[in-house]
Scaffold this motif. Sequence first.
Motif, short mmCIF file in Angstrom:
data_model
loop_
_atom_site.label_atom_id
_atom_site.label_comp_id
_atom_site.label_asym_id
_atom_site.label_seq_id
_atom_site.Cartn_x
_atom_site.Cartn_y
_atom_site.Cartn_z
N TRP A 118 3.79 -2.06 3.74
CA TRP A 118 2.49 -2.26 4.39
C TRP A 118 1.51 -2.90 3.43
O TRP A 118 1.40 -2.48 2.28
CB TRP A 118 1.94 -0.92 4.87
CG TRP A 118 2.76 -0.27 5.93
CD1 TRP A 118 3.81 0.59 5.76
CD2 TRP A 118 2.59 -0.42 7.35
NE1 TRP A 118 4.31 0.98 6.98
CE2 TRP A 118 3.57 0.38 7.97
CE3 TRP A 118 1.70 -1.15 8.14
CZ2 TRP A 118 3.70 0.47 9.35
CZ3 TRP A 118 1.82 -1.04 9.52
CH2 TRP A 118 2.80 -0.26 10.10
N LYS B 260 -2.76 4.35 10.08
CA LYS B 260 -2.10 3.79 8.89
C LYS B 260 -3.14 3.32 7.87
O LYS B 260 -2.96 3.49 6.67
CB LYS B 260 -1.18 2.63 9.26
CG LYS B 260 0.14 3.04 9.83
CD LYS B 260 1.06 3.55 8.76
CE LYS B 260 2.42 3.89 9.34
NZ LYS B 260 3.14 4.83 8.50
N GLU C 213 -4.36 6.29 6.13
CA GLU C 213 -3.31 6.82 5.25
C GLU C 213 -3.23 6.06 3.93
O GLU C 213 -3.06 6.67 2.87
CB GLU C 213 -1.97 6.75 5.98
CG GLU C 213 -0.79 7.25 5.19
CD GLU C 213 0.53 7.14 5.94
OE1 GLU C 213 1.58 7.37 5.30
OE2 GLU C 213 0.54 6.82 7.16
N TYR C 214 -3.37 4.75 3.97
CA TYR C 214 -3.17 3.93 2.77
C TYR C 214 -4.45 3.51 2.07
O TYR C 214 -4.40 2.94 0.99
CB TYR C 214 -2.33 2.69 3.11
CG TYR C 214 -0.94 3.04 3.57
CD1 TYR C 214 -0.16 3.93 2.85
CD2 TYR C 214 -0.41 2.50 4.72
CE1 TYR C 214 1.12 4.27 3.27
CE2 TYR C 214 0.87 2.83 5.15
CZ TYR C 214 1.62 3.71 4.41
OH TYR C 214 2.88 4.03 4.82
N TRP C 215 -5.60 3.77 2.66
CA TRP C 215 -6.86 3.32 2.08
C TRP C 215 -7.13 3.99 0.73
O TRP C 215 -6.85 5.17 0.54
CB TRP C 215 -8.02 3.62 3.03
CG TRP C 215 -9.31 3.10 2.48
CD1 TRP C 215 -10.26 3.81 1.79
CD2 TRP C 215 -9.76 1.76 2.51
NE1 TRP C 215 -11.28 2.98 1.40
CE2 TRP C 215 -11.00 1.72 1.84
CE3 TRP C 215 -9.24 0.58 3.04
CZ2 TRP C 215 -11.72 0.54 1.68
CZ3 TRP C 215 -9.96 -0.59 2.90
CH2 TRP C 215 -11.18 -0.61 2.22
N ASN C 216 -7.65 3.20 -0.21
CA ASN C 216 -8.16 3.74 -1.47
C ASN C 216 -9.36 2.89 -1.89
O ASN C 216 -9.59 1.81 -1.34
CB ASN C 216 -7.07 3.78 -2.55
CG ASN C 216 -6.54 2.42 -2.90
OD1 ASN C 216 -7.29 1.52 -3.27
ND2 ASN C 216 -5.23 2.24 -2.76
N GLN D 174 0.80 -1.21 0.00
CA GLN D 174 0.00 0.00 0.00
C GLN D 174 0.84 1.27 0.00
O GLN D 174 0.35 2.34 -0.34
CB GLN D 174 -0.94 0.00 1.21
CG GLN D 174 -1.90 -1.17 1.22
CD GLN D 174 -2.79 -1.19 -0.02
OE1 GLN D 174 -3.42 -0.20 -0.36
NE2 GLN D 174 -2.83 -2.33 -0.70
N ASN D 175 2.10 1.20 0.38
CA ASN D 175 2.91 2.41 0.49
C ASN D 175 3.91 2.55 -0.65
O ASN D 175 5.03 3.00 -0.46
CB ASN D 175 3.63 2.46 1.85
CG ASN D 175 4.54 1.29 2.08
OD1 ASN D 175 4.22 0.15 1.74
ND2 ASN D 175 5.69 1.54 2.70
N LYS E 43 -12.89 1.16 5.15
CA LYS E 43 -11.72 1.19 6.04
C LYS E 43 -12.07 1.00 7.50
O LYS E 43 -11.18 0.84 8.33
CB LYS E 43 -10.92 2.47 5.84
CG LYS E 43 -11.66 3.74 6.13
CD LYS E 43 -10.78 4.92 5.81
CE LYS E 43 -11.51 6.22 6.05
NZ LYS E 43 -10.66 7.36 5.79
N LYS F 104 3.93 4.67 -3.00
CA LYS F 104 4.13 6.04 -3.47
C LYS F 104 5.06 6.82 -2.55
O LYS F 104 5.38 7.96 -2.80
CB LYS F 104 2.78 6.75 -3.60
CG LYS F 104 1.94 6.16 -4.70
CD LYS F 104 0.63 6.88 -4.85
CE LYS F 104 -0.17 6.21 -5.95
NZ LYS F 104 -1.53 6.64 -5.99
N ASN G 180 -9.48 -0.98 -2.57
CA ASN G 180 -9.52 -1.92 -1.46
C ASN G 180 -10.94 -2.34 -1.07
O ASN G 180 -11.12 -3.32 -0.36
CB ASN G 180 -8.77 -1.34 -0.26
CG ASN G 180 -7.29 -1.23 -0.55
OD1 ASN G 180 -6.65 -2.18 -0.96
ND2 ASN G 180 -6.75 -0.04 -0.36
#
Length: 169
Positions: free
Chosen positions: A54, A100, A103-106, A43-44, A117, A46, A109
């Motif tokens: 993660w 977290k 932060e990483y949710w899109n 997920q991280n 989330k 970028k 998912n």
Amino acid sequence: MDTLYGAQARDKIWSLIKDIKVALMATFDEEGHIFHARPMMAQNMKADFDGTLWFFTGADTRKAREIAHTSRSLLTYAEPGHQAYVSISGHARIVRDQAKIDEYWNDFNKAWFPEGKDDPNLVLIRFDAEDAEFWDAPGPVVTGLAYIKAFVAGERPRVGQVGKVNLSH
């Protein structure tokens, strides 16, 4: 084969994996002796690579149970079109960290977690890299030419860079 350390090691691995969307994550089975692998998307991807990746997963999954039993894990990345291959060993652990997750949710998912989330089954896998090996060649055309040259000369092909990195420093 040289071994890279610190920022140089992280930069090299990041340059090879940052554009590869899916890795195979291998964990030991619940008896702790047979690897089980499955495709996972970090997920991280970028952010800058600091040695930690993660992944989202369900708390009720086989991989979550395997990680809870034995944290030792392996990630493998492959991009045959660019002749880039990476194997990263490290430790994984299950983490419940809403900050977290936020932060990483899109929206992608939601396919796996339709409740979003705030799904009570949603957890993170924190993978802390320790060591890696990589194979990095300049591309299929140059690699092909090197193979032809080696064949004609009766030698082994010498293409690209093969190396090890220590990510725990």
